[in-house]
Design a protein around this motif. Structure first.
Motif, PDB file in Angstrom:
ATOM      1  N   THR A   1       0.845  -1.176   0.000  1.00 27.25           N
ATOM      2  CA  THR A   1       0.000   0.000   0.000  1.00 27.25           C
ATOM      3  C   THR A   1       0.891   1.241   0.000  1.00 27.25           C
ATOM      4  OG1 THR A   1      -1.695  -1.200   1.204  1.00 27.25           O
ATOM      5  CG2 THR A   1      -1.824   1.186   1.217  1.00 27.25           C
ATOM      6  N   LEU A   2       0.730   2.086  -0.992  1.00 28.03           N
ATOM      7  CA  LEU A   2       1.514   3.311  -1.092  1.00 28.03           C
ATOM      8  C   LEU A   2       0.803   4.483  -0.427  1.00 28.03           C
ATOM      9  CD1 LEU A   2       2.641   2.904  -4.799  1.00 28.03           C
ATOM     10  CD2 LEU A   2       3.897   2.255  -2.739  1.00 28.03           C
ATOM     11  N   SER A   3      -0.528   4.427  -0.403  1.00 22.92           N
ATOM     12  CA  SER A   3      -1.362   5.420   0.272  1.00 22.92           C
ATOM     13  C   SER A   3      -2.710   4.751   0.527  1.00 22.92           C
ATOM     14  CB  SER A   3      -1.517   6.685  -0.584  1.00 22.92           C
ATOM     15  OG  SER A   3      -2.457   6.481  -1.607  1.00 22.92           O
ATOM     16  N   PRO A   4      -3.639   5.427   1.207  1.00 22.40           N
ATOM     17  CA  PRO A   4      -4.945   4.798   1.431  1.00 22.40           C
ATOM     18  C   PRO A   4      -5.716   4.470   0.144  1.00 22.40           C
ATOM     19  CG  PRO A   4      -4.636   6.602   2.960  1.00 22.40           C
ATOM     20  CD  PRO A   4      -3.484   6.656   1.986  1.00 22.40           C
ATOM     21  N   THR A   5      -5.380   5.117  -0.959  1.00 17.36           N
ATOM     22  CA  THR A   5      -6.106   4.865  -2.207  1.00 17.36           C
ATOM     23  C   THR A   5      -5.220   4.360  -3.346  1.00 17.36           C
ATOM     24  OG1 THR A   5      -5.823   7.155  -2.928  1.00 17.36           O
ATOM     25  CG2 THR A   5      -7.815   6.642  -1.659  1.00 17.36           C
ATOM     26  N   LEU A   6      -3.939   4.123  -3.088  1.00 16.78           N
ATOM     27  CA  LEU A   6      -3.003   3.701  -4.132  1.00 16.78           C
ATOM     28  C   LEU A   6      -2.265   2.436  -3.691  1.00 16.78           C
ATOM     29  CD1 LEU A   6      -1.790   4.489  -6.911  1.00 16.78           C
ATOM     30  CD2 LEU A   6      -0.033   5.746  -5.648  1.00 16.78           C
ATOM     31  N   VAL A   7      -2.331   1.403  -4.548  1.00 18.14           N
ATOM     32  CA  VAL A   7      -1.725   0.116  -4.219  1.00 18.14           C
ATOM     33  C   VAL A   7      -0.837  -0.338  -5.370  1.00 18.14           C
ATOM     34  CG1 VAL A   7      -2.211  -2.319  -3.758  1.00 18.14           C
ATOM     35  CG2 VAL A   7      -3.671  -0.563  -2.780  1.00 18.14           C
ATOM     36  N   LEU A   8       0.313  -0.920  -5.043  1.00 17.68           N
ATOM     37  CA  LEU A   8       1.211  -1.542  -6.008  1.00 17.68           C
ATOM     38  C   LEU A   8       1.181  -3.045  -5.739  1.00 17.68           C
ATOM     39  CD1 LEU A   8       3.396  -1.101  -8.217  1.00 17.68           C
ATOM     40  CD2 LEU A   8       5.068  -1.087  -6.364  1.00 17.68           C
ATOM     41  N   ARG A   9       0.954  -3.852  -6.787  1.00 18.11           N
ATOM     42  CA  ARG A   9       0.841  -5.303  -6.609  1.00 18.11           C
ATOM     43  C   ARG A   9       1.667  -6.003  -7.670  1.00 18.11           C
ATOM     44  NH1 ARG A   9      -4.949  -8.197  -7.141  1.00 18.11           N
ATOM     45  NH2 ARG A   9      -4.646  -7.534  -9.276  1.00 18.11           N
ATOM     46  N   TRP A  10       2.386  -7.044  -7.252  1.00 19.97           N
ATOM     47  CA  TRP A  10       3.188  -7.848  -8.156  1.00 19.97           C
ATOM     48  C   TRP A  10       2.730  -9.296  -8.035  1.00 19.97           C
ATOM     49  CZ3 TRP A  10       9.042  -9.180  -7.416  1.00 19.97           C
ATOM     50  CH2 TRP A  10       9.540  -9.770  -8.584  1.00 19.97           C
ATOM     51  N   LEU A  11       2.232  -9.868  -9.125  1.00 13.45           N
ATOM     52  CA  LEU A  11       1.747 -11.250  -9.146  1.00 13.45           C
ATOM     53  C   LEU A  11       2.618 -12.087 -10.078  1.00 13.45           C
ATOM     54  CD1 LEU A  11      -2.083 -10.559  -9.549  1.00 13.45           C
ATOM     55  CD2 LEU A  11      -0.865 -11.136  -7.454  1.00 13.45           C
ATOM     56  N   ASN A  12       2.939 -13.308  -9.645  1.00 11.40           N
ATOM     57  CA  ASN A  12       3.736 -14.242 -10.437  1.00 11.40           C
ATOM     58  C   ASN A  12       3.073 -15.608 -10.410  1.00 11.40           C
ATOM     59  OD1 ASN A  12       6.309 -12.668 -11.013  1.00 11.40           O
ATOM     60  ND2 ASN A  12       6.052 -12.397  -8.823  1.00 11.40           N
ATOM     61  N   ALA A  13       3.170 -16.334 -11.514  1.00  5.40           N
ATOM     62  CA  ALA A  13       2.602 -17.679 -11.572  1.00  5.40           C
ATOM     63  C   ALA A  13       3.417 -18.535 -12.531  1.00  5.40           C
ATOM     64  CB  ALA A  13       1.149 -17.623 -12.043  1.00  5.40           C
ATOM     65  N   ALA A  14       3.447 -19.837 -12.257  1.00  5.77           N
ATOM     66  CA  ALA A  14       4.078 -20.805 -13.147  1.00  5.77           C
ATOM     67  C   ALA A  14       3.253 -22.074 -13.120  1.00  5.77           C
ATOM     68  CB  ALA A  14       5.509 -21.090 -12.707  1.00  5.77           C
ATOM     69  N   THR A  15       3.137 -22.724 -14.276  1.00  2.00           N
ATOM     70  CA  THR A  15       2.407 -23.977 -14.383  1.00  2.00           C
ATOM     71  C   THR A  15       3.351 -25.029 -14.939  1.00  2.00           C
ATOM     72  OG1 THR A  15       0.343 -22.797 -14.787  1.00  2.00           O
ATOM     73  CG2 THR A  15       0.400 -25.128 -15.394  1.00  2.00           C
ATOM     74  N   ILE A  16       3.505 -26.110 -14.183  1.00  3.34           N
ATOM     75  CA  ILE A  16       4.371 -27.211 -14.582  1.00  3.34           C
ATOM     76  C   ILE A  16       3.520 -28.481 -14.518  1.00  3.34           C
ATOM     77  CG2 ILE A  16       6.455 -28.519 -14.033  1.00  3.34           C
ATOM     78  CD1 ILE A  16       7.456 -25.971 -12.582  1.00  3.34           C
ATOM     79  N   THR A  17       3.583 -29.304 -15.564  1.00  2.00           N
ATOM     80  CA  THR A  17       2.826 -30.551 -15.568  1.00  2.00           C
ATOM     81  C   THR A  17       3.765 -31.729 -15.796  1.00  2.00           C
ATOM     82  OG1 THR A  17       2.377 -30.563 -17.936  1.00  2.00           O
ATOM     83  CG2 THR A  17       0.833 -29.344 -16.549  1.00  2.00           C
ATOM     84  N   GLN A  18       3.271 -32.931 -15.506  1.00  2.00           N
ATOM     85  CA  GLN A  18       4.058 -34.137 -15.732  1.00  2.00           C
ATOM     86  C   GLN A  18       4.012 -34.577 -17.187  1.00  2.00           C
ATOM     87  OE1 GLN A  18       2.359 -36.907 -12.971  1.00  2.00           O
ATOM     88  NE2 GLN A  18       3.645 -36.199 -11.284  1.00  2.00           N
ATOM     89  N   GLU A  19       3.052 -34.060 -17.954  1.00  4.79           N
ATOM     90  CA  GLU A  19       2.878 -34.499 -19.334  1.00  4.79           C
ATOM     91  C   GLU A  19       3.882 -33.885 -20.301  1.00  4.79           C
ATOM     92  OE1 GLU A  19      -1.140 -33.978 -20.582  1.00  4.79           O
ATOM     93  OE2 GLU A  19      -1.941 -34.955 -18.788  1.00  4.79           O
ATOM     94  N   THR A  20       4.463 -32.756 -19.945  1.00  3.53           N
ATOM     95  CA  THR A  20       5.388 -32.076 -20.849  1.00  3.53           C
ATOM     96  C   THR A  20       6.557 -31.504 -20.055  1.00  3.53           C
ATOM     97  OG1 THR A  20       5.624 -30.287 -22.459  1.00  3.53           O
ATOM     98  CG2 THR A  20       4.030 -29.950 -20.695  1.00  3.53           C
ATOM     99  N   LYS A  21       7.660 -31.307 -20.720  1.00  3.86           N
ATOM    100  CA  LYS A  21       8.817 -30.706 -20.058  1.00  3.86           C
ATOM    101  C   LYS A  21       8.770 -29.186 -20.114  1.00  3.86           C
ATOM    102  CE  LYS A  21      11.828 -34.620 -20.724  1.00  3.86           C
ATOM    103  NZ  LYS A  21      13.110 -35.116 -21.196  1.00  3.86           N
ATOM    104  N   ASN A  22       7.783 -28.651 -20.816  1.00  7.56           N
ATOM    105  CA  ASN A  22       7.608 -27.202 -20.892  1.00  7.56           C
ATOM    106  C   ASN A  22       6.843 -26.697 -19.680  1.00  7.56           C
ATOM    107  OD1 ASN A  22       8.862 -27.208 -23.374  1.00  7.56           O
ATOM    108  ND2 ASN A  22       6.962 -27.248 -24.511  1.00  7.56           N
ATOM    109  N   PHE A  23       7.005 -25.438 -19.367  1.00  6.68           N
ATOM    110  CA  PHE A  23       6.210 -24.806 -18.321  1.00  6.68           C
ATOM    111  C   PHE A  23       5.814 -23.416 -18.775  1.00  6.68           C
ATOM    112  CE2 PHE A  23      10.580 -23.770 -17.371  1.00  6.68           C
ATOM    113  CZ  PHE A  23      10.556 -22.451 -16.957  1.00  6.68           C
ATOM    114  N   GLU A  24       4.668 -22.972 -18.314  1.00  2.00           N
ATOM    115  CA  GLU A  24       4.144 -21.647 -18.624  1.00  2.00           C
ATOM    116  C   GLU A  24       4.371 -20.754 -17.415  1.00  2.00           C
ATOM    117  OE1 GLU A  24       2.390 -20.845 -21.521  1.00  2.00           O
ATOM    118  OE2 GLU A  24       2.703 -22.870 -22.307  1.00  2.00           O
ATOM    119  N   TRP A  25       4.749 -19.514 -17.640  1.00  2.76           N
ATOM    120  CA  TRP A  25       4.951 -18.578 -16.534  1.00  2.76           C
ATOM    121  C   TRP A  25       4.403 -17.214 -16.923  1.00  2.76           C
ATOM    122  CZ3 TRP A  25       7.800 -14.260 -17.593  1.00  2.76           C
ATOM    123  CH2 TRP A  25       8.618 -14.313 -18.715  1.00  2.76           C
ATOM    124  N   SER A  26       4.066 -16.437 -15.900  1.00  3.30           N
ATOM    125  CA  SER A  26       3.599 -15.069 -16.136  1.00  3.30           C
ATOM    126  C   SER A  26       3.920 -14.211 -14.923  1.00  3.30           C
ATOM    127  CB  SER A  26       2.094 -15.044 -16.415  1.00  3.30           C
ATOM    128  OG  SER A  26       1.383 -15.472 -15.275  1.00  3.30           O
TER     129      SER A  26
END
Length: 110
Positions: A1-26
């Motif tokens: 929270t930078l002020s009562p009305t201003l917020v900074l947010r950082w979101l990260n995600a990764a998806t890894i499955t057993q079916e493929t050696k690739n992974f998706e990230w954002s």
């Protein structure tokens, strides 16, 4: 929270499955400014990609997204409009393209 009305947010995600050696990230870094009467303005920097375990991970898409949200009926029906610009690169050998995004949505608060 930078002020009562201003917020900074950082979101990260990764998806890894057993079916493929690739992974998706954002990852997304967003700045959100609240206004009176449930109005919200946001600016987000987004980046995503596909990687392979043990190899370098490159960004296949990145861009900027602006959103405006406000009530359309009382305080339970909200409308959102968005606009963005993205630079996709589907393959490492292909040149990075340009793409616009426009959208609208409705949300209901219960």
């Amino acid at each position: 929270t930078l002020s009562p009305t201003l917020v900074l947010r950082w979101l990260n995600a990764a998806t890894i499955t057993q079916e493929t050696k690739n992974f998706e990230w954002s990852s997304g870094l967003g700045l959100y400014q609240a206004f009176p009467r449930l109005r919200l303005l946001s600016l987000e920097a987004l980046i995503s990609g596909t990687g392979r375990h043990g190899l370098g991970v490159g960004a296949s898409d990145y861009g900027l997204l602006v959103k405006w949200e406000q009530p359309l009926h009382q305080d339970w029906l909200l409308g959102e409009i968005l606009a963005g610009h993205f630079w996709p690169q589907p393959y490492a050998q292909s040149p990075r393209g340009k793409a616009w995004a426009l959208g609208a949505s409705l949300k209901m608060h219960f």
